[in-house]
Scaffold this active site. Structure first.
Site, PDB file in Angstrom:
ATOM      1  N   HIS A 152       5.071  -8.204   4.681  1.00 26.71           N
ATOM      2  CA  HIS A 152       5.827  -7.565   4.323  1.00 26.71           C
ATOM      3  C   HIS A 152       5.475  -6.247   3.604  1.00 26.71           C
ATOM      4  CE1 HIS A 152       9.894  -5.427   4.237  1.00 26.71           C
ATOM      5  NE2 HIS A 152       9.943  -4.777   3.078  1.00 26.71           N
ATOM      6  N   GLU A 153       5.158  -6.472   2.089  1.00 22.42           N
ATOM      7  CA  GLU A 153       5.686  -6.361   1.113  1.00 22.42           C
ATOM      8  C   GLU A 153       3.842  -5.552   1.190  1.00 22.42           C
ATOM      9  OE1 GLU A 153       7.077  -5.327  -1.228  1.00 22.42           O
ATOM     10  OE2 GLU A 153       8.719  -6.800  -0.828  1.00 22.42           O
ATOM     11  N   HIS A 156       4.260  -2.195   3.682  1.00 24.84           N
ATOM     12  CA  HIS A 156       5.017  -0.984   2.763  1.00 24.84           C
ATOM     13  C   HIS A 156       3.691   0.135   2.165  1.00 24.84           C
ATOM     14  CE1 HIS A 156       8.928  -1.155   2.667  1.00 24.84           C
ATOM     15  NE2 HIS A 156       9.017  -2.464   2.259  1.00 24.84           N
ATOM     16  N   GLU A 212      11.744   0.043   5.365  1.00 19.64           N
ATOM     17  CA  GLU A 212      12.312  -1.105   5.351  1.00 19.64           C
ATOM     18  C   GLU A 212      12.309  -2.093   6.478  1.00 19.64           C
ATOM     19  OE1 GLU A 212      12.509  -3.315   2.912  1.00 19.64           O
ATOM     20  OE2 GLU A 212      12.045  -1.801   1.415  1.00 19.64           O
TER      21      GLU A 212
END
Length: 299
Positions: A152-153, A156, A212
């Site tokens: 997920h990070e 980004h 997100e």
């Protein structure tokens, strides 16, 4: 009076065109992937900010953070078991990064662990990853759940959300200043500036929630290709919900509500489970339910 009304209409149209630049820019781009999660092209708005410069600045900030953590005895040494675990997981995820960003193979990926009670992790532009011990200790994450957090990070960074946010912030600031000048010119004091500032604030929150959600979905794809069970995203957010305090209303928050995230993850599992099955050398129909170490099970 007619002239004044015309001025107001022209001002309103000018402001509206500026505010609408960002969402339109992404909508015009086509899908980049053929299987798994399909995403649009990088936002053209992000081109207002240099990727190279942002990555250099991020690297400088990262070095500063690590230096500060080391001075406080909070930076995990290379032999730390949890740090080695994080680096093994990263080594499985990062080879798939180029699928979502052609610059990723040029990045000097780094993973570090910082002693802090914060339930958090991040990936800066250019592949600078850091986990805080709080997220590992508080949530008791399995490897699959760590894979989901890390992916997920990383998503980004790959989708250049920081770069896009910096560009949108510059646009929002320009709109606010322009509205203030126009409002004063029309004799309404700084009313226009205040209205535009409020609108920009909640527009930016909306963009952040969109980032997100995109990071959740792209992260699922990355994790699945790396052999981490994407169903772990459900138990991850169940743990986060149990550990977290009450959330503000979703429209006031920079993050989607936990239930919203879980629903979106479930809705897209059918797109990424075949990737996970392939990565682990198993038939899709033979995969057992995912069961976290806290007893939650996901089919």
């Amino acid at each position: 009076m007619i002239r004044k009304a015309l001025r107001i209409r022209v001002a309103a149209l000018a402001l509206a065109s500026l505010v609408s630049v960002a969402p339109v820019a992404r909508a015009q781009a086509g899908a980049e992937t053929r299987d798994g999660i399909a995403v649009g092209g990088q936002s053209t708005v992000s081109r207002l900010v240099s990727a190279e410069r942002l990555e250099r600045e991020a690297a400088t900030q990262y070095r500063s953070l690590l230096s500060e953590a080391a001075s406080q005895g909070a930076l995990a040494p290379d032999g730390h078991a949890q740090l080695q675990r994080l680096r093994r997981i990263a080594a499985r995820i990062t080879p798939h990064a180029a699928r979502f960003n052609e610059r990723a193979p040029q990045w000097k990926w780094e993973v570090n662990l910082i002693g802090s009670k914060q339930v958090n992790a991040f990936c800066m532009p250019g592949g600078k990853i850091a986990f805080f011990t709080g997220i590992l200790d508080t949530l008791k994450l399995t490897d699959d759940e760590v894979g989901m957090v890390m992916a997920h990070e990383v998503a980004h960074a790959l989708r250049e959300h920081g770069r896009e946010r910096a560009a949108k912030s510059a646009i929002a600031q320009g709109v606010t200043i322009g509205a203030s000048i126009l409002s004063q010119w029309l004799g309404y004091g700084d009313l226009g500036g205040m209205v535009a500032q409020t609108g920009a604030k909640y527009t930016m929150l909306k963009f952040s929630r969109g980032d997100e959600t995109e990071a959740d979905l792209v992260g699922m794809d990355l994790a699945a290709r790396a052999g981490f069970d994407p169903r772990a995203g459900v138990t991850l957010w169940e743990k986060m919900a149990a550990a977290g305090k009450s959330q503000p209303p979703q429209w006031m928050s920079t993050h989607p509500a936990h239930d919203t995230r879980i629903e979106e993850i479930r809705r897209n599992l059918d797109k990424v489970m075949p990737l996970y099955a392939k990565a682990t050398g198993r038939a899709l129909g033979s995969l057992p339910p995912y069961r976290s170490n806290m007893g939650q099970a996901v089919r």
